[in-house]
Design a protein around this motif. Structure first.
Motif, PDB file in Angstrom:
ATOM      1  N   ASP A 155       1.385  -1.119   0.819  1.00  0.00           N
ATOM      2  CA  ASP A 155       0.148   0.182  -0.328  1.00  0.00           C
ATOM      3  C   ASP A 155       0.742   1.259   0.250  1.00  0.00           C
ATOM      4  O   ASP A 155       2.041   0.921   0.343  1.00  0.00           O
ATOM      5  CB  ASP A 155      -0.900  -0.268   0.888  1.00  0.00           C
ATOM      6  N   LEU A 156       0.302   1.932  -0.065  1.00  0.00           N
ATOM      7  CA  LEU A 156       1.308   3.264  -1.226  1.00  0.00           C
ATOM      8  C   LEU A 156       0.470   4.780  -1.108  1.00  0.00           C
ATOM      9  O   LEU A 156      -0.410   4.509  -1.763  1.00  0.00           O
ATOM     10  CB  LEU A 156       2.734   3.325  -1.822  1.00  0.00           C
ATOM     11  N   ASN A 157       0.696   5.571  -1.166  1.00  0.00           N
ATOM     12  CA  ASN A 157      -0.268   7.368  -1.115  1.00  0.00           C
ATOM     13  C   ASN A 157       0.576   8.102  -1.110  1.00  0.00           C
ATOM     14  O   ASN A 157       1.720   8.216  -0.616  1.00  0.00           O
ATOM     15  CB  ASN A 157      -0.949   7.481  -0.044  1.00  0.00           C
ATOM     16  N   VAL A 158       0.910   8.790  -2.535  1.00  0.00           N
ATOM     17  CA  VAL A 158       1.352  10.162  -2.758  1.00  0.00           C
ATOM     18  C   VAL A 158       0.193  11.219  -2.892  1.00  0.00           C
ATOM     19  O   VAL A 158      -0.713  10.891  -4.048  1.00  0.00           O
ATOM     20  CB  VAL A 158       1.999   9.868  -4.371  1.00  0.00           C
ATOM     21  N   GLY A 159       1.403  12.644  -2.275  1.00  0.00           N
ATOM     22  CA  GLY A 159       0.365  13.088  -2.442  1.00  0.00           C
ATOM     23  C   GLY A 159       0.274  14.136  -3.869  1.00  0.00           C
ATOM     24  O   GLY A 159       1.675  14.228  -4.378  1.00  0.00           O
ATOM     25  N   LYS A 160      -0.769  15.118  -4.258  1.00  0.00           N
ATOM     26  CA  LYS A 160      -0.528  15.840  -5.084  1.00  0.00           C
ATOM     27  C   LYS A 160       0.217  17.172  -5.407  1.00  0.00           C
ATOM     28  O   LYS A 160       0.775  17.819  -4.152  1.00  0.00           O
ATOM     29  CB  LYS A 160      -1.882  16.678  -6.001  1.00  0.00           C
ATOM     30  N   GLY A 161       1.426  17.207  -6.192  1.00  0.00           N
ATOM     31  CA  GLY A 161       2.572  18.167  -6.430  1.00  0.00           C
ATOM     32  C   GLY A 161       4.200  17.378  -4.956  1.00  0.00           C
ATOM     33  O   GLY A 161       4.948  17.946  -5.282  1.00  0.00           O
ATOM     34  N   GLU A 162       3.623  15.999  -4.687  1.00  0.00           N
ATOM     35  CA  GLU A 162       4.377  15.785  -3.919  1.00  0.00           C
ATOM     36  C   GLU A 162       6.085  15.487  -4.507  1.00  0.00           C
ATOM     37  O   GLU A 162       5.764  15.287  -5.833  1.00  0.00           O
ATOM     38  CB  GLU A 162       4.437  14.516  -3.039  1.00  0.00           C
ATOM     39  N   ILE A 163       7.002  15.912  -3.645  1.00  0.00           N
ATOM     40  CA  ILE A 163       8.270  14.558  -4.691  1.00  0.00           C
ATOM     41  C   ILE A 163       8.339  13.459  -3.850  1.00  0.00           C
ATOM     42  O   ILE A 163       8.727  13.391  -2.470  1.00  0.00           O
ATOM     43  CB  ILE A 163       9.485  15.507  -4.719  1.00  0.00           C
ATOM     44  N   PHE A 164       8.150  12.323  -4.162  1.00  0.00           N
ATOM     45  CA  PHE A 164       7.581  11.305  -3.708  1.00  0.00           C
ATOM     46  C   PHE A 164       9.061  10.642  -3.656  1.00  0.00           C
ATOM     47  O   PHE A 164       9.730  10.056  -4.748  1.00  0.00           O
ATOM     48  CB  PHE A 164       6.480  10.453  -3.553  1.00  0.00           C
ATOM     49  N   GLY A 165      10.042   9.438  -2.813  1.00  0.00           N
ATOM     50  CA  GLY A 165      10.512   9.382  -3.298  1.00  0.00           C
ATOM     51  C   GLY A 165      11.045   7.044  -2.571  1.00  0.00           C
ATOM     52  O   GLY A 165      10.281   7.325  -1.759  1.00  0.00           O
ATOM     53  N   VAL A 166      11.652   7.123  -3.937  1.00  0.00           N
ATOM     54  CA  VAL A 166      11.282   5.635  -3.325  1.00  0.00           C
ATOM     55  C   VAL A 166      12.633   4.894  -3.270  1.00  0.00           C
ATOM     56  O   VAL A 166      13.338   4.614  -4.779  1.00  0.00           O
ATOM     57  CB  VAL A 166      10.772   3.958  -4.281  1.00  0.00           C
ATOM     58  N   ILE A 167      12.975   4.320  -2.373  1.00  0.00           N
ATOM     59  CA  ILE A 167      14.509   3.693  -1.823  1.00  0.00           C
ATOM     60  C   ILE A 167      14.731   2.494  -1.428  1.00  0.00           C
ATOM     61  O   ILE A 167      13.702   2.198  -1.160  1.00  0.00           O
ATOM     62  CB  ILE A 167      15.599   4.521  -0.426  1.00  0.00           C
ATOM     63  N   GLY A 168      15.556   1.834  -2.024  1.00  0.00           N
ATOM     64  CA  GLY A 168      15.772  -0.039  -2.024  1.00  0.00           C
ATOM     65  C   GLY A 168      17.051  -0.299  -2.403  1.00  0.00           C
ATOM     66  O   GLY A 168      17.008   0.018  -3.142  1.00  0.00           O
ATOM     67  N   HIS A 169      17.241  -1.427  -2.120  1.00  0.00           N
ATOM     68  CA  HIS A 169      18.230  -1.849  -2.292  1.00  0.00           C
ATOM     69  C   HIS A 169      17.863  -3.040  -3.472  1.00  0.00           C
ATOM     70  O   HIS A 169      16.782  -2.804  -4.061  1.00  0.00           O
ATOM     71  CB  HIS A 169      19.235  -2.964  -1.730  1.00  0.00           C
ATOM     72  N   SER A 170      18.942  -3.298  -5.229  1.00  0.00           N
ATOM     73  CA  SER A 170      18.914  -4.301  -6.011  1.00  0.00           C
ATOM     74  C   SER A 170      18.439  -5.213  -5.676  1.00  0.00           C
ATOM     75  O   SER A 170      18.832  -6.264  -4.419  1.00  0.00           O
ATOM     76  CB  SER A 170      20.427  -4.194  -6.917  1.00  0.00           C
ATOM     77  N   GLY A 171      16.825  -5.331  -6.474  1.00  0.00           N
ATOM     78  CA  GLY A 171      16.332  -6.315  -6.104  1.00  0.00           C
ATOM     79  C   GLY A 171      14.879  -6.673  -5.470  1.00  0.00           C
ATOM     80  O   GLY A 171      14.165  -7.791  -4.711  1.00  0.00           O
TER      81      GLY A 171
END
Length: 344
Positions: A25-41
């Protein structure tokens, strides 16, 4: 603006089945800069490609701007995708087309009038600083220039959302900084919602408002970058922080070792980490407080930096004096809005 509900993506069948995303589950608001970080895989590339359904989820729903993309027909999905721009790690430009024609390509696909194409392309090339390179081919451009072409092309359809798939990982640090600044300027100018994936914490720190940490197909931590960056809760997040600040951690470890020896000698000292955020970073809160409580202090390690445009600072400090006075000092600092963590 973007809502992912129970997103699941598996590949293969039976014993060879692999789960890339698991009930996410994930929510991104209007006008946001939303980052998703994770290792390879970890599943981050699958996640971002599910947002525009380049990868169709095995289960779950993808909502963008109030529309459930997973419930659309093929024709309806194509129309909605025009509202979602995407830039890639390796640019994905047409090598046999000029810069002008690369940017014009999505407009030609929907039979935009020639005069409108010309106006739009020139406007976008000026926006990304390539107005004098319109007749060049991708092979004649640097990596940063190619990515600027990719950004201009992604904006050609006036999208509401821009997806960035490791957009800076193939670039040198100086070029990365210029591309991140461009993305931040575009976000401000158009109130464009940006989702970017990366494995580099400094990218998140530079431009993102919110961040989610993905691990083994699930979100293990998320929130405002200031909270996640300064107070990481999950081991994976702390690992990213350690990789990004190895030299600072070595200094802190040395401070801990030194303070440990001092504490054992007199029993009248305490080691703390003090975190400042916003305007408090530049205020004389520490010096005023110790004057009032009568405690001496030594700064063993410190940094001042920024998270996006918000200044922050962290100090590793040894307090020396009466135990009650040290306790009162820690309490007063917390009362004035600083975050004080007792290390030893």
């Amino acid at each position: 603006m973007i809502e992912l509900k129970g997103l699941t993506k598996t590949y293969g069948r039976g014993t060879k089945q692999t789960t890339a995303l698991a009930d996410l589950d994930l929510n991104v608001g209007k006008g946001e800069i939303f980052g998703v970080i994770g290792h390879s895989g970890a599943g981050k590339s699958t996640l971002i490609r599910c947002i525009n359904l380049l990868e169709r989820p095995t289960a779950g729903e993808v909502w963008v701007d109030g529309v459930n993309l997973t419930a659309l027909s093929k024709t309806e999905l194509q129309q909605q995708r025009r509202k979602i721009g995407m830039i890639f790690q390796h640019f994905n430009l047409l090598s046999s087309a000029t810069v002008y024609d690369n940017v014009a390509f999505p407009l030609k696909l929907v039979n935009t009038p020639k005069a409108e194409i010309d106006r739009k392309v020139k406007e976008l090339l000026a926006l990304v600083g390539l107005e004098h390179h319109s007749s060049k081919y991708p092979a004649q451009l640097s990596g940063g220039q190619k990515q600027r072409v990719g950004i201009a092309r992604a904006l050609a359809s006036d999208p509401a959302v821009l997806l960035c798939d490791e957009a800076t990982s193939a670039l040198d640090p100086q070029t990365t900084a210029s591309i991140l600044k461009l993305l931040m300027d575009i976000n401000k100018k158009y109130n464009l919602t940006i989702v970017l994936i990366t494995h580099e914490m400094h990218v998140i720190q530079s431009i993102c408002d919110q961040v989610a940490v993905i691990h083994q197909g699930g979100i293990v931590e998320q929130g405002p970058v200031t909270d996640v960056f300064l107070k990481p809760q999950h081991a994976i997040t702390r690992d990213f922080m350690q990789r990004d600040h190895e030299s600072e951690l070595l200094l802190e470890e040395a401070a801990l070792a030194h303070a440990g020896g001092t504490a054992q000698q007199d029993g009248r000292s305490q080691l703390v980490k003090i975190s400042f955020l916003g305007d408090k970073t530049y205020e004389a809160i520490l010096s005023r407080t110790v004057r009032q409580t009568g405690v001496d202090f030594a700064i063993l390690q410190g940094t001042i930096s920024r998270i996006k445009q918000i200044p922050y600072g962290q100090l590793t400090v040894r307090f020396e004096g009466d135990a009650e006075a040290i306790g009162r000092t820690v309490h007063e600092l917390n009362e004035q809005g600083l975050d004080v963590e007792v290390l030893r």
